[in-house]
Each structure stands twice: as structure tokens, then as C-alpha cells.
Design a protein around this motif. Sequence first.
Motif, PDB file in Angstrom:
ATOM      1  N   GLY A   1       0.826  -1.212   0.000  1.00 23.93           N
ATOM      2  CA  GLY A   1       0.000   0.000   0.000  1.00 23.93           C
ATOM      3  C   GLY A   1       0.855   1.253   0.000  1.00 23.93           C
ATOM      4  N   ALA A   2       1.937   1.227   0.782  1.00 21.56           N
ATOM      5  CA  ALA A   2       2.814   2.401   0.881  1.00 21.56           C
ATOM      6  C   ALA A   2       3.503   2.687  -0.458  1.00 21.56           C
TER       7      ALA A   2
ATOM      8  N   ARG B   1       7.736   4.774   7.453  1.00 21.18           N
ATOM      9  CA  ARG B   1       6.784   5.645   8.159  1.00 21.18           C
ATOM     10  C   ARG B   1       5.381   5.015   8.172  1.00 21.18           C
ATOM     11  N   THR B   2       4.985   4.465   7.038  1.00 18.24           N
ATOM     12  CA  THR B   2       3.657   3.836   6.947  1.00 18.24           C
ATOM     13  C   THR B   2       3.545   2.654   7.909  1.00 18.24           C
TER      14      THR B   2
ATOM     15  N   SER C   1       2.473  -0.820  13.951  1.00 13.75           N
ATOM     16  CA  SER C   1       3.333  -0.836  15.138  1.00 13.75           C
ATOM     17  C   SER C   1       3.058  -2.051  16.016  1.00 13.75           C
ATOM     18  N   ASP C   2       1.773  -2.397  16.164  1.00 16.92           N
ATOM     19  CA  ASP C   2       1.437  -3.544  17.026  1.00 16.92           C
ATOM     20  C   ASP C   2       2.047  -4.830  16.475  1.00 16.92           C
ATOM     21  N   GLU C   3       1.917  -5.012  15.171  1.00 19.41           N
ATOM     22  CA  GLU C   3       2.455  -6.240  14.558  1.00 19.41           C
ATOM     23  C   GLU C   3       3.975  -6.276  14.670  1.00 19.41           C
ATOM     24  N   LEU C   4       4.612  -5.116  14.405  1.00 25.22           N
ATOM     25  CA  LEU C   4       6.080  -5.078  14.499  1.00 25.22           C
ATOM     26  C   LEU C   4       6.530  -5.388  15.927  1.00 25.22           C
TER      27      LEU C   4
ATOM     28  N   LEU D   1      10.994  -0.610  17.410  1.00 28.30           N
ATOM     29  CA  LEU D   1      10.328   0.446  16.637  1.00 28.30           C
ATOM     30  C   LEU D   1      11.216   1.673  16.462  1.00 28.30           C
ATOM     31  N   ASP D   2      12.158   1.884  17.394  1.00 27.01           N
ATOM     32  CA  ASP D   2      13.075   3.025  17.257  1.00 27.01           C
ATOM     33  C   ASP D   2      13.951   2.882  16.015  1.00 27.01           C
ATOM     34  N   LEU D   3      14.300   1.635  15.703  1.00 31.40           N
ATOM     35  CA  LEU D   3      15.104   1.408  14.495  1.00 31.40           C
ATOM     36  C   LEU D   3      14.296   1.776  13.251  1.00 31.40           C
ATOM     37  N   VAL D   4      13.052   1.330  13.216  1.00 29.04           N
ATOM     38  CA  VAL D   4      12.207   1.623  12.054  1.00 29.04           C
ATOM     39  C   VAL D   4      12.012   3.136  11.931  1.00 29.04           C
ATOM     40  N   ALA D   5      11.840   3.807  13.072  1.00 27.81           N
ATOM     41  CA  ALA D   5      11.686   5.274  13.054  1.00 27.81           C
ATOM     42  C   ALA D   5      12.962   5.941  12.529  1.00 27.81           C
ATOM     43  N   ARG D   6      14.110   5.376  12.900  1.00 28.58           N
ATOM     44  CA  ARG D   6      15.373   5.938  12.412  1.00 28.58           C
ATOM     45  C   ARG D   6      15.443   5.831  10.880  1.00 28.58           C
TER      46      ARG D   6
END
Length: 443
Positions: A151-152, A260-261, A267-270, A277-282
Motif C-alpha cells: 500500500g505504501a 513511516r507507513t 506498530s502492534d504487529e512489528l 520500533l526506534d530502528l524503524v523510526a530511524r
Amino acid sequence: MEKDIYIGDVQSGAHDGQQIVLKGWINRTRGSNKIRFIVLRDSTGRIQCVAKRADVGDDTFEALAGALIETSVIMTGVVNVDERSEGGHELVVDSATIVGPVNPENPFPITESAMANAEGGETEFLLDNRHLYLRTARMTQMLKIRSSVFGAIHGYFRGLDFTEYHAPNFVAGAVEGGSTLFEVPYFGRKAYLTQSWQLYAEAAMPALERLYTIAPSFRAEKSRTRRHLTEFWHAEMEIAWAGNEDVMVHGEGVVRHIARTLLDERSDELAALGRDLDLVARYADNPYPRIRYDEAVETLQGMGVDIEWGQDLDYSKEKVLTQDFEVPHFLTHYPRIAKPFYHRPDPDDPKYVLCHDLLAPEGYGEIIGGGERTWSETEILERIEEEGTPREPYEFYIDVRKYGGVPHGGFGLGVDRVCSWLAGADHIREVIPFPRDSRRVTP
Ligand code: 4AD
Ligand code: MG
């Protein structure tokens, strides 16, 4: 008939105290002759259902008591807020109907003990039972993350007015070299399964100027690494009036948009998968540096890795190089001899081509390959000859360049690789429902 209440909604408190109908599959069951505790699951989560013989009657109670894991049922009851239950809610059942029973002689095969005792090991066992493994929590989470990644990608390109465009999967020639081509019999002739949408996209470049796709690509890869599939999903883009730098802006743009998407939608699944999640945000928030191939080779040599100038980087080398990357890095300007004919030689130093690979951190390595195209007729004929490739399958590709060629470029992003990296998976096959590799085309 269509289901209107999902377990996820109940667990988020949308139906507290209400009488509702829940449809799902039995995930776990225990209890006595008087009371059964049945954990029901659906695509959104799990909830404990409590059925008492005194409330549901003997027939329903016996049916529930005998129902095995993965039996599908419809339960009616009242939602009770209960801190001790998983998710903080339970359903106090007043009636239940079994929809699809499971035969006790043939129970659901995926169990802890079956996995532990499987002859070929747990991984092979789960791959053999992939059609059933899909309904486990882990696979459900992976498939939802995957859906958001697709989707993203669509959202990124459509948001920038790219046109979705489709190329054939049966083709006459290689894009990425002959060694990974799948040959298929084609009515007395030979055809191949395409390795990439690119060459046919370049034909449409003067028509659409900005185009993209997400489609399967095929590679007859014998190597069974944690990042190779024989059939993978390939997001590709092509853009007119653009050079290597412009294309990289979109590669960075789409990958950061995907990260970002996922934070917004999954977030719950990750978190359930144990992803930081901090890594994904980075990866979503920071720019991606660009380094030249030569610099990467020097770095690797400095680390004691055996690599010669002129080689493409294989997985073992990318793994070492990216282990300590904080964010993805673009590697640009590979030697001309390391890359296929369509890459445009650098006018400043034609030993190199104007290309890039995007390498993901944490040892994941290449997720994007792209660059500027050889766009003039004379130059493409030179490159084809230099590579020793037969010209015939590329006549259309050469022809396109006879009528108003313009600088252009694009890239291909391995969608399964991006899913694997952002979800923190150990192996690419964890993120695709039915993985295909050199040993497996079933189930
Ligand atoms: O680097 P590749 O081979 O580049 C191309 O196919 C170009 N024609 C793309 C373009 O410019 N339009 O493949 C692109 C990406 C790789 O970076 C990798 O992420 C993924 O496709 N990929 C694979 N993913 C899974 N399994 C495989 N066997 C893959 N081969 C490539
Ligand atoms: Mg590549």
C-alpha cells in the motif's frame, strides 16, 4: 452472513457489556465437565470465551468440549471486562454453533511437539505445511505488514502522479544476465520468465514520463541465501528527464515512506514480532548517505575482506559492510564491467556507470538496484556489443532510442527484501505466503 464484529474491536473495548456474535476459529481449549475456556481467534486477535454447561445446555457443551483446534465456530454471548484475561476481555457464552469441524482422526498438524519431532527439522515441516502455517499469529502479522508495504509503495508513486504500467512476464531476452533466466517452452520456441519490468518500461517512458509497477520477477537462483527467492515481488519505477541523482531521491523517498507507513499502520504487529520500533523510526526519519563503490571496496579491504576491484558485491560482502550502518546507504558508480549493458557509462570516467544500489543496515544488504540508462542509439549498440549479448531480443529496445531519446533512469526494489528487513525477519521466506526457491514449488 458477513461478519460485523471482529475480536480486535472487542479487545479495544468497543463492545463492553454488549451481547454480540463472534465468528472465528478455536485456538486453544481446556476445562472441566462443567466449564470450558475456549480461546477464539480471528484475523484481528484472540479472546477467551467461557462456556458453562448450565448456560449453553448439554448438546452445545458436549460439542464445544469435543471441538479441536482450528474448528470454526460462531459464539454468542456477553462481553465481560476482565483484567485477568488476555486482552482484558472475555466472552461469556450463551450459545454456540460449530461451522467447520475438525476430524479427531486428523487433528491440526502444527503443534509444538510435531515441530520439535519433525524428521526434516522444524523449518521444512512448517514449509511443507505452509497452507496451514499461514493462520498462526506470526504469519498473520507478517502478511499484514506485507500488505501495508504494498500500500505504501502504491501511495508513494500515485501521490507523485506516477502511472501504474504493466509489462509482459513472458519475454525473449535477459535483463540481468543470462545465468538466472528461467526458460519456458513456448509453442515450439523458447521464452523466458522476466527478470525485470524495466526494458518494457523504458519503451513507455516517452509516453508516460513517470511510471511504476509492482509485479513478480523471476530469477533462476540456485543459491539459497536468506535473501533469495526464485519468484519475488519487484517494485520498479522509470522516470524521463532524470539522472542517477534524481532516481536516488525517489529510492530514498519510497523506502522512508514505507518505514513511516509501517509505524503508522503496523506498530502492534512489528512489536509483536519483537522489532525495535526506534530502528524503524530511524530509517523513516533520516537521510541516506551516498558513497562510491571504490570507497566501499577500500573499506572492505581495510576490514580484511577478500575483494577485488571490479567485482559486484555479493551477499557475504554486503553483510559485512552493512553490519554497522545506522541507516541505509547508497553505493554509486560501480565499475562498468560489474553491471549489465543498460547502465549508462559515466561521461566523466567511463570505467564506471551511473548506477546505485541501496544497501539496508543490520547485515541485510541490497534492497534496490537502479541508475541512469544508456539512452542514445550509438551508445547502447556499443554496450550490447561489448557485453557480447545477441542483439535480436533487444531490437525493440534499440528502436525506442531512434526516436527522440532522452536521459532517463529508474530502479527496482525487492519488496520481499524490504519486508524482511523492516520486520526484522531472519529469512526472506518468512514474509511471503508461499516462498519459491530452487528446491521448492509446493505447496
Ligand atoms: O538489482 P536488480 O537485479 O535490478 C534490476 O532488476 C533492474 N532491472 C531494476 C530496475 O532498474 N528497474 O534487482 C532489483 C532488486 C534488488 O535490489 C533486490 O532487492 C531484488 O530486486 N531482487 C531479489 N529479491 C529477492 N530474490 C531475488 N532472487 C532477487 N533478485 C533481485
Ligand atoms: Mg542488483
